[in-house]
Design a protein around this motif. Structure first.
Motif, PDB file in Angstrom:
ATOM      1  N   ALA A  68     -71.090 -27.764 101.873  1.00 12.27           N
ATOM      2  CA  ALA A  68     -69.881 -26.974 101.652  1.00 12.27           C
ATOM      3  C   ALA A  68     -70.230 -25.565 101.202  1.00 12.27           C
ATOM      4  O   ALA A  68     -71.248 -25.334 100.533  1.00 12.27           O
ATOM      5  N   LEU A  69     -69.369 -24.638 101.565  1.00 12.07           N
ATOM      6  CA  LEU A  69     -69.493 -23.248 101.146  1.00 12.07           C
ATOM      7  C   LEU A  69     -68.320 -22.934 100.231  1.00 12.07           C
ATOM      8  O   LEU A  69     -67.161 -23.003 100.643  1.00 12.07           O
ATOM      9  N   SER A  70     -68.630 -22.642  98.966  1.00  9.43           N
ATOM     10  CA  SER A  70     -67.579 -22.366  97.995  1.00  9.43           C
ATOM     11  C   SER A  70     -66.923 -21.021  98.272  1.00  9.43           C
ATOM     12  O   SER A  70     -67.476 -20.180  98.987  1.00  9.43           O
ATOM     13  N   THR A  71     -65.735 -20.816  97.725  1.00 13.40           N
ATOM     14  CA  THR A  71     -65.023 -19.547  97.916  1.00 13.40           C
ATOM     15  C   THR A  71     -65.749 -18.389  97.247  1.00 13.40           C
ATOM     16  O   THR A  71     -65.466 -17.222  97.536  1.00 13.40           O
ATOM     17  N   GLU A  72     -66.697 -18.714  96.361  1.00 16.91           N
ATOM     18  CA  GLU A  72     -67.481 -17.664  95.687  1.00 16.91           C
ATOM     19  C   GLU A  72     -68.772 -17.350  96.430  1.00 16.91           C
ATOM     20  O   GLU A  72     -69.568 -16.523  95.991  1.00 16.91           O
ATOM     21  N   GLY A  73     -68.993 -18.064  97.548  1.00  9.66           N
ATOM     22  CA  GLY A  73     -70.163 -17.769  98.358  1.00  9.66           C
ATOM     23  C   GLY A  73     -71.336 -18.704  98.183  1.00  9.66           C
ATOM     24  O   GLY A  73     -72.300 -18.648  98.944  1.00  9.66           O
ATOM     25  N   GLY A  74     -71.288 -19.593  97.188  1.00  8.99           N
ATOM     26  CA  GLY A  74     -72.390 -20.524  96.967  1.00  8.99           C
ATOM     27  C   GLY A  74     -72.260 -21.763  97.839  1.00  8.99           C
ATOM     28  O   GLY A  74     -71.174 -22.094  98.333  1.00  8.99           O
ATOM     29  N   THR A  75     -73.367 -22.466  98.038  1.00 11.13           N
ATOM     30  CA  THR A  75     -73.356 -23.706  98.813  1.00 11.13           C
ATOM     31  C   THR A  75     -73.654 -24.897  97.901  1.00 11.13           C
ATOM     32  O   THR A  75     -74.390 -24.762  96.910  1.00 11.13           O
ATOM     33  N   PHE A  76     -73.117 -26.030  98.222  1.00  7.57           N
ATOM     34  CA  PHE A  76     -73.392 -27.260  97.480  1.00  7.57           C
ATOM     35  C   PHE A  76     -73.165 -28.458  98.390  1.00  7.57           C
ATOM     36  O   PHE A  76     -72.582 -28.335  99.477  1.00  7.57           O
ATOM     37  N   THR A  77     -73.631 -29.620  97.940  1.00  9.31           N
ATOM     38  CA  THR A  77     -73.518 -30.858  98.716  1.00  9.31           C
ATOM     39  C   THR A  77     -72.493 -31.780  98.060  1.00  9.31           C
ATOM     40  O   THR A  77     -72.766 -32.366  97.002  1.00  9.31           O
ATOM     41  N   PRO A  78     -71.316 -31.927  98.653  1.00  7.27           N
ATOM     42  CA  PRO A  78     -70.303 -32.820  98.085  1.00  7.27           C
ATOM     43  C   PRO A  78     -70.726 -34.287  98.218  1.00  7.27           C
ATOM     44  O   PRO A  78     -71.511 -34.646  99.103  1.00  7.27           O
ATOM     45  N   ASP A  79     -70.203 -35.119  97.353  1.00  9.21           N
ATOM     46  CA  ASP A  79     -70.423 -36.557  97.477  1.00  9.21           C
ATOM     47  C   ASP A  79     -69.591 -37.083  98.644  1.00  9.21           C
ATOM     48  O   ASP A  79     -68.424 -36.707  98.806  1.00  9.21           O
TER      49      ASP A  79
END
Length: 228
Positions: A179-190
């Motif tokens: 996922a790409l957050s609205t702030e520009g960072g990326t993370f892996t959702p469960d």
């Protein structure tokens, strides 16, 4: 001068008898209380009037014994209540057999025809979520862009087709999310996968345990959603 009375009426400590009784009754607080009462009254009756025995400590011990006895009774009551609650929960969850439970997983057991209900748990608002489906050899089968979503569970489905729209065979697959957050960072959702509840059992602590059609065994607290 103090006199000595016959103390034969007081129960005597017998190590062999105590060991034999321990297997049947490990909490003889009632007998201990009765013994202390006899000891207390006997001591009061035979104490030297010029040098009386301090009974405060014995009275305190007696009060402590009564407290322990009350705690033991409360423990028994709570154990019984917990057993009733567990039995009630077990009967309530029996109605979930045949329903679909959404629980955390990266593994997909595709039967070759039934679309699979999936979910992504977002900890932040996102501008985009990408779901990637791969086969058991790691080959990418399909990708789906879910778009922008707010924090929370995002539900979607996989219809069992590849990137070209062709049906895939029944078997084991996996899902990966990014996922790409609205702030520009990326993370892996469960990732979450729904499967039908096949049976209700109990774990080693006698708590309800749900066996899903895809082989998973999950606790009720692990279920994020129920899907009709």
């Amino acid at each position: 001068m103090a006199t000595v009375s016959n103390l034969s009426q007081i129960k005597q400590y017998d190590p062999l008898a105590t060991a034999a009784k321990a297997g049947n009754d490990v909490t003889s607080t009632k007998d201990m209380t009765q013994n202390f009462l006899k000891m207390l009254t006997t001591q009061l009756r035979n104490q030297d009037p010029m040098n009386p025995t301090d009974t405060a400590s014995m009275t305190t011990q007696l009060a402590q014994l009564n407290m322990v006895d009350s705690i033991n009774q409360m423990k028994g009551t709570m154990t019984s209540l917990l057993s009733q609650i567990q039995s009630s929960d077990f009967m309530n969850y029996s109605s979930s057999v045949g329903k679909y439970a959404m629980a955390a997983s990266k593994s997909l057991s595709f039967d070759g025809k039934t679309p699979m209900n999936l979910g992504a748990q977002l900890v932040n608002d996102v501008s985009s979520v990408l779901a990637t489906i791969s086969d058991d050899k790691g080959n990418v089968i399909a990708k789906e862009i879910l778009g922008a979503h707010s924090t929370g569970m995002v539900n979607f489905s996989w219809d069992g087709t590849d990137s070209d729209g062709k049906p895939v065979a029944a078997g084991k697959y996996s899902i990966a999310l990014s996922a790409l957050s609205t702030e520009g960072g990326t993370f892996t959702p469960d990732s979450f996968v729904a499967s039908m509840v096949a049976a209700i059992g109990k774990d080693s602590n006698k708590n309800p345990l749900l066996t899903l059609a895809d082989g998973r065994a999950v606790a009720p607290s692990d279920i994020a959603q129920w899907i009709a």
